[in-house]
Enzyme design. Structure first.
Site, PDB file in Angstrom:
ATOM      1  N   PRO A  28       0.785  -1.227   0.000  1.00  0.00           N
ATOM      2  CG  PRO A  28      -0.940  -1.558   1.533  1.00  0.00           C
ATOM      3  CD  PRO A  28       0.328  -2.181   1.018  1.00  0.00           C
ATOM      4  CG  ASN A  29      -0.424   4.415   1.006  1.00  0.00           C
ATOM      5  OD1 ASN A  29      -1.299   4.959   0.350  1.00  0.00           O
ATOM      6  ND2 ASN A  29      -0.658   3.901   2.206  1.00  0.00           N
ATOM      7  NE  ARG A  66       0.610  12.815  -2.950  1.00  0.00           N
ATOM      8  CZ  ARG A  66      -0.585  12.284  -3.000  1.00  0.00           C
ATOM      9  NH1 ARG A  66      -1.096  11.715  -1.936  1.00  0.00           N
ATOM     10  NH2 ARG A  66      -1.288  12.319  -4.099  1.00  0.00           N
ATOM     11  CE1 TYR A  69       8.583   5.343   3.337  1.00  0.00           C
ATOM     12  CE2 TYR A  69       7.105   7.234   3.193  1.00  0.00           C
ATOM     13  CZ  TYR A  69       7.501   6.070   3.820  1.00  0.00           C
ATOM     14  OH  TYR A  69       6.828   5.624   4.917  1.00  0.00           O
ATOM     15  CG  ASN A 124       8.495  -1.836   0.908  1.00  0.00           C
ATOM     16  OD1 ASN A 124       7.823  -2.002   1.925  1.00  0.00           O
ATOM     17  ND2 ASN A 124       9.115  -0.705   0.636  1.00  0.00           N
ATOM     18  CB  ALA A 163       1.257   0.167   6.482  1.00  0.00           C
ATOM     19  CD  GLU A 171      10.221  -7.386   6.198  1.00  0.00           C
ATOM     20  OE1 GLU A 171      10.651  -8.425   6.779  1.00  0.00           O
ATOM     21  OE2 GLU A 171       9.515  -6.540   6.757  1.00  0.00           O
ATOM     22  CG  HIS A 186      10.873  -2.255   5.502  1.00  0.00           C
ATOM     23  ND1 HIS A 186       9.532  -2.066   5.253  1.00  0.00           N
ATOM     24  CD2 HIS A 186      10.988  -3.457   6.091  1.00  0.00           C
ATOM     25  CE1 HIS A 186       8.869  -3.125   5.690  1.00  0.00           C
ATOM     26  NE2 HIS A 186       9.726  -3.986   6.193  1.00  0.00           N
ATOM     27  NE  ARG A 222       9.312   6.316   9.162  1.00  0.00           N
ATOM     28  CZ  ARG A 222       8.446   6.166   8.152  1.00  0.00           C
ATOM     29  NH1 ARG A 222       8.635   5.210   7.248  1.00  0.00           N
ATOM     30  NH2 ARG A 222       7.420   6.986   8.046  1.00  0.00           N
TER      31      ARG A 222
HETATM   32  O1  CA2 Z   1      10.170   2.114   4.589  1.00  0.00           O
HETATM   33  C1  CA2 Z   1       9.393   1.420   3.923  1.00  0.00           C
HETATM   34  O2  CA2 Z   1       9.681   0.968   2.827  1.00  0.00           O
HETATM   35  C2  CA2 Z   1       7.987   1.154   4.457  1.00  0.00           C
HETATM   36  O3  CA2 Z   1       7.634  -0.181   4.098  1.00  0.00           O
HETATM   37  C3  CA2 Z   1       7.076   2.140   3.768  1.00  0.00           C
HETATM   38  C4  CA2 Z   1       5.629   2.091   4.277  1.00  0.00           C
HETATM   39  C5  CA2 Z   1       5.585   2.169   5.789  1.00  0.00           C
HETATM   40  O4  CA2 Z   1       4.248   2.001   6.241  1.00  0.00           O
HETATM   41  C6  CA2 Z   1       6.467   1.125   6.442  1.00  0.00           C
HETATM   42  O5  CA2 Z   1       6.412   1.312   7.851  1.00  0.00           O
HETATM   43  C7  CA2 Z   1       7.907   1.271   5.968  1.00  0.00           C
HETATM   44  C8  CA2 Z   1       4.811   3.253   3.709  1.00  0.00           C
HETATM   45  C9  CA2 Z   1       4.863   3.408   2.237  1.00  0.00           C
HETATM   46  C10 CA2 Z   1       4.276   4.724   1.883  1.00  0.00           C
HETATM   47  O6  CA2 Z   1       4.943   5.191   0.743  1.00  0.00           O
HETATM   48  C11 CA2 Z   1       4.793   6.498   0.425  1.00  0.00           C
HETATM   49  C12 CA2 Z   1       5.628   6.977  -0.559  1.00  0.00           C
HETATM   50  C13 CA2 Z   1       5.565   8.293  -0.921  1.00  0.00           C
HETATM   51  C14 CA2 Z   1       4.628   9.140  -0.320  1.00  0.00           C
HETATM   52  C15 CA2 Z   1       3.795   8.649   0.653  1.00  0.00           C
HETATM   53  C16 CA2 Z   1       3.868   7.326   1.028  1.00  0.00           C
END
Ligand code: CA2
Length: 147
Positions: free
Chosen positions: A12-13, A20, A25, A78, A81, A102, A104, A111
């Site tokens: 997700p996301n 963003r 990221y 990846n 969440a 995996e 991240h 965090r």
């Molecule tokens: O650090 C990572 O790769 C995470 O898997 C990213 C997830 C987060 O919930 C994990 O705790 C760690 C979130 C991905 C959201 O990605 C975005 C990218 C750009 C803008 C907003 C969100």
């Protein structure tokens, strides 16, 4: 046709990468990451192919693991969440028995506390955490060397 296939899954996301929150990221888009992995796989010896999928839906990721993961040499995932609570994704990876790395992008340990634990990590072959989008390339390097 290549004999080696690697499944690259993003949860997700992660479709928002590069658009963003660049401070957390980075500025690279998911499309760019996948293109880089495809080129890396194609130039490996022996060459490999990538099946890449991003979904905001847990069930779609489970389906992809069942369908494509079982036919892949390894999975790079990846889970976003979902890493922190999806027993369904964990069970799917365990169920197909394909080694999974995996990834991240951010250092989840630096965090919020709720990000410190991944339910996936205990069944993963290993993790790449906190090295930005380079983590995908490093995970594929490992897969190309070992699987
Ligand atoms: O650090 C990572 O790769 C995470 O898997 C990213 C997830 C987060 O919930 C994990 O705790 C760690 C979130 C991905 C959201 O990605 C975005 C990218 C750009 C803008 C907003 C969100």
């Amino acid at each position: 046709m290549s004999a080696r296939h690697f499944l690259v899954l993003n949860g997700p996301n992660l479709n928002l990468l590069g658009t963003r929150e660049p401070g957390i990221y980075g500025a690279t888009t998911l499309e760019d990451i996948v293109a880089g992995l495809e080129a890396q796989a194609a130039s490996a010896d022996p060459p490999a192919t990538i099946i890449a999928l991003q979904s905001n839906h847990e069930g779609e990721l489970v389906d992809a693991i069942q369908v494509h993961g079982s036919r892949s040499n390894a999975i790079i995932i990846n889970p976003g969440a979902l890493s922190h609570y999806s027993i369904a994704i964990r069970d799917a990876i365990s169920g197909v028995g394909t080694p999974a790395i995996e990834v991240h992008i951010s250092n989840i340990h630096a965090r919020e506390v709720f990000r410190h634990h991944s339910v996936i990590s205990a069944i993963a072959r290993g993790q790449v955490v906190g090295l930005g989008v380079d983590g995908y390339r490093l995970a594929l390097d490992f897969c190309l060397a070992h699987y």
